[in-house]
Design a protein around this motif. Structure first.
Motif, PDB file in Angstrom:
ATOM      1  N   GLU A 175       0.823  -1.210   0.000  1.00 42.22           N
ATOM      2  CA  GLU A 175       0.000   0.000   0.000  1.00 42.22           C
ATOM      3  C   GLU A 175       0.858   1.263   0.000  1.00 42.22           C
ATOM      4  O   GLU A 175       0.592   2.205  -0.757  1.00 42.22           O
ATOM      5  CB  GLU A 175      -0.918   0.013   1.224  1.00 42.22           C
ATOM      6  CG  GLU A 175      -1.774   1.276   1.303  1.00 42.22           C
ATOM      7  CD  GLU A 175      -2.652   1.315   2.544  1.00 42.22           C
ATOM      8  OE1 GLU A 175      -3.264   2.377   2.796  1.00 42.22           O
ATOM      9  OE2 GLU A 175      -2.718   0.296   3.267  1.00 42.22           O
ATOM     10  N   ARG A 176       1.889   1.286   0.831  1.00 44.76           N
ATOM     11  CA  ARG A 176       2.694   2.500   0.995  1.00 44.76           C
ATOM     12  C   ARG A 176       3.802   2.637  -0.045  1.00 44.76           C
ATOM     13  O   ARG A 176       4.250   3.763  -0.314  1.00 44.76           O
ATOM     14  CB  ARG A 176       3.305   2.524   2.395  1.00 44.76           C
ATOM     15  CG  ARG A 176       2.290   2.659   3.513  1.00 44.76           C
ATOM     16  CD  ARG A 176       1.502   3.963   3.415  1.00 44.76           C
ATOM     17  NE  ARG A 176       0.583   4.123   4.521  1.00 44.76           N
ATOM     18  CZ  ARG A 176       0.861   4.810   5.626  1.00 44.76           C
ATOM     19  NH1 ARG A 176       2.041   5.396   5.753  1.00 44.76           N
ATOM     20  NH2 ARG A 176      -0.022   4.902   6.603  1.00 44.76           N
ATOM     21  N   HIS A 177       4.264   1.540  -0.588  1.00 38.04           N
ATOM     22  CA  HIS A 177       5.385   1.585  -1.540  1.00 38.04           C
ATOM     23  C   HIS A 177       5.054   0.735  -2.776  1.00 38.04           C
ATOM     24  O   HIS A 177       5.727  -0.271  -3.051  1.00 38.04           O
ATOM     25  CB  HIS A 177       6.665   1.090  -0.867  1.00 38.04           C
ATOM     26  CG  HIS A 177       7.015   1.844   0.376  1.00 38.04           C
ATOM     27  ND1 HIS A 177       7.656   3.063   0.356  1.00 38.04           N
ATOM     28  CD2 HIS A 177       6.780   1.553   1.689  1.00 38.04           C
ATOM     29  CE1 HIS A 177       7.822   3.503   1.602  1.00 38.04           C
ATOM     30  NE2 HIS A 177       7.303   2.609   2.425  1.00 38.04           N
ATOM     31  N   PRO A 178       4.036   1.129  -3.523  1.00 35.65           N
ATOM     32  CA  PRO A 178       3.590   0.310  -4.658  1.00 35.65           C
ATOM     33  C   PRO A 178       4.561   0.293  -5.835  1.00 35.65           C
ATOM     34  O   PRO A 178       4.420  -0.547  -6.733  1.00 35.65           O
ATOM     35  CB  PRO A 178       2.262   0.969  -5.054  1.00 35.65           C
ATOM     36  CG  PRO A 178       2.410   2.394  -4.606  1.00 35.65           C
ATOM     37  CD  PRO A 178       3.209   2.342  -3.344  1.00 35.65           C
ATOM     38  N   ASP A 179       5.535   1.201  -5.854  1.00 31.33           N
ATOM     39  CA  ASP A 179       6.494   1.249  -6.959  1.00 31.33           C
ATOM     40  C   ASP A 179       7.576   0.189  -6.859  1.00 31.33           C
ATOM     41  O   ASP A 179       8.245  -0.119  -7.850  1.00 31.33           O
ATOM     42  CB  ASP A 179       7.166   2.624  -7.010  1.00 31.33           C
ATOM     43  CG  ASP A 179       7.933   2.935  -5.725  1.00 31.33           C
ATOM     44  OD1 ASP A 179       7.316   2.830  -4.644  1.00 31.33           O
ATOM     45  OD2 ASP A 179       9.129   3.291  -5.801  1.00 31.33           O
ATOM     46  N   VAL A 180       7.749  -0.387  -5.670  1.00 31.42           N
ATOM     47  CA  VAL A 180       8.822  -1.361  -5.450  1.00 31.42           C
ATOM     48  C   VAL A 180       8.458  -2.704  -6.072  1.00 31.42           C
ATOM     49  O   VAL A 180       7.299  -3.142  -6.008  1.00 31.42           O
ATOM     50  CB  VAL A 180       9.091  -1.531  -3.938  1.00 31.42           C
ATOM     51  CG1 VAL A 180      10.148  -2.604  -3.696  1.00 31.42           C
ATOM     52  CG2 VAL A 180       9.529  -0.199  -3.322  1.00 31.42           C
ATOM     53  N   ARG A 181       9.447  -3.368  -6.657  1.00 32.54           N
ATOM     54  CA  ARG A 181       9.243  -4.722  -7.182  1.00 32.54           C
ATOM     55  C   ARG A 181       9.416  -5.697  -6.010  1.00 32.54           C
ATOM     56  O   ARG A 181      10.481  -6.261  -5.780  1.00 32.54           O
ATOM     57  CB  ARG A 181      10.229  -5.037  -8.306  1.00 32.54           C
ATOM     58  CG  ARG A 181      10.027  -4.167  -9.533  1.00 32.54           C
ATOM     59  CD  ARG A 181      10.943  -4.568 -10.674  1.00 32.54           C
ATOM     60  NE  ARG A 181      10.484  -5.795 -11.322  1.00 32.54           N
ATOM     61  CZ  ARG A 181      11.083  -6.353 -12.381  1.00 32.54           C
ATOM     62  NH1 ARG A 181      12.185  -5.815 -12.877  1.00 32.54           N
ATOM     63  NH2 ARG A 181      10.604  -7.454 -12.919  1.00 32.54           N
ATOM     64  N   TRP A 182       8.342  -5.868  -5.272  1.00 32.64           N
ATOM     65  CA  TRP A 182       8.383  -6.679  -4.057  1.00 32.64           C
ATOM     66  C   TRP A 182       8.389  -8.170  -4.370  1.00 32.64           C
ATOM     67  O   TRP A 182       7.704  -8.638  -5.283  1.00 32.64           O
ATOM     68  CB  TRP A 182       7.176  -6.393  -3.172  1.00 32.64           C
ATOM     69  CG  TRP A 182       7.126  -5.039  -2.527  1.00 32.64           C
ATOM     70  CD1 TRP A 182       6.176  -4.070  -2.736  1.00 32.64           C
ATOM     71  CD2 TRP A 182       8.018  -4.516  -1.534  1.00 32.64           C
ATOM     72  NE1 TRP A 182       6.432  -2.973  -1.943  1.00 32.64           N
ATOM     73  CE2 TRP A 182       7.556  -3.212  -1.190  1.00 32.64           C
ATOM     74  CE3 TRP A 182       9.166  -5.010  -0.911  1.00 32.64           C
ATOM     75  CZ2 TRP A 182       8.209  -2.413  -0.257  1.00 32.64           C
ATOM     76  CZ3 TRP A 182       9.814  -4.212   0.021  1.00 32.64           C
ATOM     77  CH2 TRP A 182       9.343  -2.942   0.340  1.00 32.64           C
ATOM     78  N   ILE A 183       9.138  -8.913  -3.576  1.00 31.75           N
ATOM     79  CA  ILE A 183       8.992 -10.360  -3.490  1.00 31.75           C
ATOM     80  C   ILE A 183       8.092 -10.622  -2.295  1.00 31.75           C
ATOM     81  O   ILE A 183       8.356 -10.157  -1.188  1.00 31.75           O
ATOM     82  CB  ILE A 183      10.352 -11.060  -3.297  1.00 31.75           C
ATOM     83  CG1 ILE A 183      11.227 -10.868  -4.545  1.00 31.75           C
ATOM     84  CG2 ILE A 183      10.158 -12.556  -3.012  1.00 31.75           C
ATOM     85  CD1 ILE A 183      12.611 -11.480  -4.429  1.00 31.75           C
ATOM     86  N   ILE A 184       7.011 -11.368  -2.509  1.00 34.06           N
ATOM     87  CA  ILE A 184       6.024 -11.618  -1.466  1.00 34.06           C
ATOM     88  C   ILE A 184       6.422 -12.867  -0.677  1.00 34.06           C
ATOM     89  O   ILE A 184       6.459 -13.973  -1.229  1.00 34.06           O
ATOM     90  CB  ILE A 184       4.617 -11.812  -2.059  1.00 34.06           C
ATOM     91  CG1 ILE A 184       4.269 -10.659  -3.013  1.00 34.06           C
ATOM     92  CG2 ILE A 184       3.584 -11.930  -0.942  1.00 34.06           C
ATOM     93  CD1 ILE A 184       4.211  -9.294  -2.367  1.00 34.06           C
ATOM     94  N   PRO A 185       6.738 -12.728   0.610  1.00 29.31           N
ATOM     95  CA  PRO A 185       7.151 -13.902   1.396  1.00 29.31           C
ATOM     96  C   PRO A 185       5.959 -14.761   1.811  1.00 29.31           C
ATOM     97  O   PRO A 185       4.919 -14.253   2.228  1.00 29.31           O
ATOM     98  CB  PRO A 185       7.821 -13.278   2.623  1.00 29.31           C
ATOM     99  CG  PRO A 185       7.158 -11.946   2.782  1.00 29.31           C
ATOM    100  CD  PRO A 185       6.803 -11.482   1.392  1.00 29.31           C
ATOM    101  N   ILE A 186       6.128 -16.070   1.680  1.00 28.06           N
ATOM    102  CA  ILE A 186       5.110 -17.034   2.104  1.00 28.06           C
ATOM    103  C   ILE A 186       5.642 -17.687   3.379  1.00 28.06           C
ATOM    104  O   ILE A 186       6.382 -18.668   3.331  1.00 28.06           O
ATOM    105  CB  ILE A 186       4.858 -18.100   1.016  1.00 28.06           C
ATOM    106  CG1 ILE A 186       4.578 -17.443  -0.340  1.00 28.06           C
ATOM    107  CG2 ILE A 186       3.694 -19.002   1.410  1.00 28.06           C
ATOM    108  CD1 ILE A 186       4.517 -18.432  -1.488  1.00 28.06           C
TER     109      ILE A 186
END
Length: 262
Positions: free
Chosen positions: A122-133
Motif C-alpha cells: 500500500e505505501r510503496h507500490p512502486d517497489v518490485r516486491w517479493i512476497i514472502p510465504i
C-alpha cells in the motif's frame, strides 16, 4: 535454478572474469551495497535485496526490526530504489518474520508477516516486491495456508515473485521438496496463459538443491560460510581459502543453473 549470493569481495564485481550475475544484498548490512555500482552494473543480471532476517532475528535476537516495521519497510524500499537505478531487474523482499530460529521464537510470525505485506504494497507500490510465504518450521500446511491468503488477497495479480519460508535452518529434505512442489502446483494454477510467477526459496541447504530445483526459480546462500565449512569445518579466515570456496561455489551454481523449473 538460479542461486543468489555475493562473491567474497566487492572488487570481484568490477571484472568480468570474477563478477557474479545474481547478487544477494542485505538491507541490514550496508557494506553489501558496495557490490552494486556503475562499474559493476554491466555484469549484473538481477539483484535480490533481503530484509536482513538472519542479522536481526538470529544474530541480534530482536523481536522486531530496528525502528519498527514501518521504518524498516521504508528503509528497504529506499535501498531498493538506489539499486534499481543501476540494475533494472532488482527485487526487494518484504520484511517478514521467521519461525525457525531456536534462539528467538516468534509465535505470531505469520500474522505479522501478513501485516507487513499489506503495509508495504500500500505505501510503496512502486517497489518490485517479493512476497514472502511464511509458516511454521517444517509445517507444510501452514505455508500452504499463507499462500492461499496471498492468492486470495489478489497479490499474485500485481506481483510476479514469491518466496517460500521458513526454510533456512531445516535439514528436513522431504519437507523442502514437498513444500516446493505444492507451492509450484498452486502457482501454476493461477499463472494464466503467457504469465510466469517466479518462486524463490530462502536459504535452502545445498543438500536440497537438486530436489527443489525442478519446482523453484531461485534460492540464495551465503556461499563463503557454507563452502568454508565443507573445506575446513569452520569459517574461512585467509584470502586463499575464500577464493577456493568461491570457485567451488561457482561450479556448483552452474550445475544448478542448468536445471530449469518445470
Amino acid at each position: 535454478m538460479i542461486v543468489y549470493t555475493r562473491p567474497p569481495y566487492p572488487s570481484y564485481m568490477d571484472r568480468p572474469e570474477t563478477a557474479y550475475p545474481y547478487l544477494l544484498i542485505n538491507a541490514y548490512d550496508e557494506t553489501t551495497l558496495r557490490y552494486v555500482g556503475k562499474d559493476s552494473a554491466r555484469f549484473i543480471r538481477s539483484v535480490i535485496l533481503d530484509s536482513g532476517v538472519h542479522s536481526v532475528f538470529h544474530r541480534r535476537e530482536l523481536k522486531e526490526y530496528p525502528g519498527g516495521h514501518q521504518y524498516w519497510i521504508a528503509r528497504v524500499a529506499s535501498i531498493w530504489r538506489s539499486l534499481a537505478r543501476y540494475v533494472k531487474e532488482s527485487y526487494a523482499v518484504i520484511p517478514d518474520y521467521p519461525a525457525d530460529y531456536e534462539n528467538n521464537e516468534i509465535a505470531d510470525n505469520v500474522e505479522r508477516t501478513f501485516r507487513n505485506i499489506e503495509y508495504a504494497v500500500e505505501r510503496h507500490p512502486d517497489v518490485r516486491w517479493i512476497i514472502p510465504i511464511q509458516g511454521k518450521k517444517d509445517d507444510v500446511v501452514s505455508v500452504v495456508k499463507s499462500f492461499e491468503y496471498i492468492r486470495d488477497s489478489g497479490l499474485l495479480e500485481r506481483y510476479d515473485y514469491v518466496a517460500i519460508a521458513p526454510t533456512c535452518t531445516t535439514n528436513d529434505l522431504k519437507f523442502l521438496r514437498d513444500v516446493a512442489q505444492i507451492i509450484w502446483k498452486r502457482v501454476k494454477q493461477v499463472e494464466g496463459e503467457g504469465r510466469h510467477i517466479k518462486i524463490h526459496m530462502f536459504g535452502v541447504t545445498m543438500k536440497a538443491w537438486r530436489s527443489i530445483a525442478p519446482f523453484v526459480d531461485s534460492t540464495d546462500t551465503i556461499v563463503i560460510n557454507y563452502m568454508c565449512r565443507l573445506m575446513t569445518g569452520t569459517m574461512c579466515t585467509r584470502k586463499t581459502e575464500k577464493e577456493t570456496a568461491w570457485r567451488m561455489f561457482v561450479e556448483k551454481a552452474s550445475q544448478m543453473a542448468a536445471i530449469k523449473r518445470l
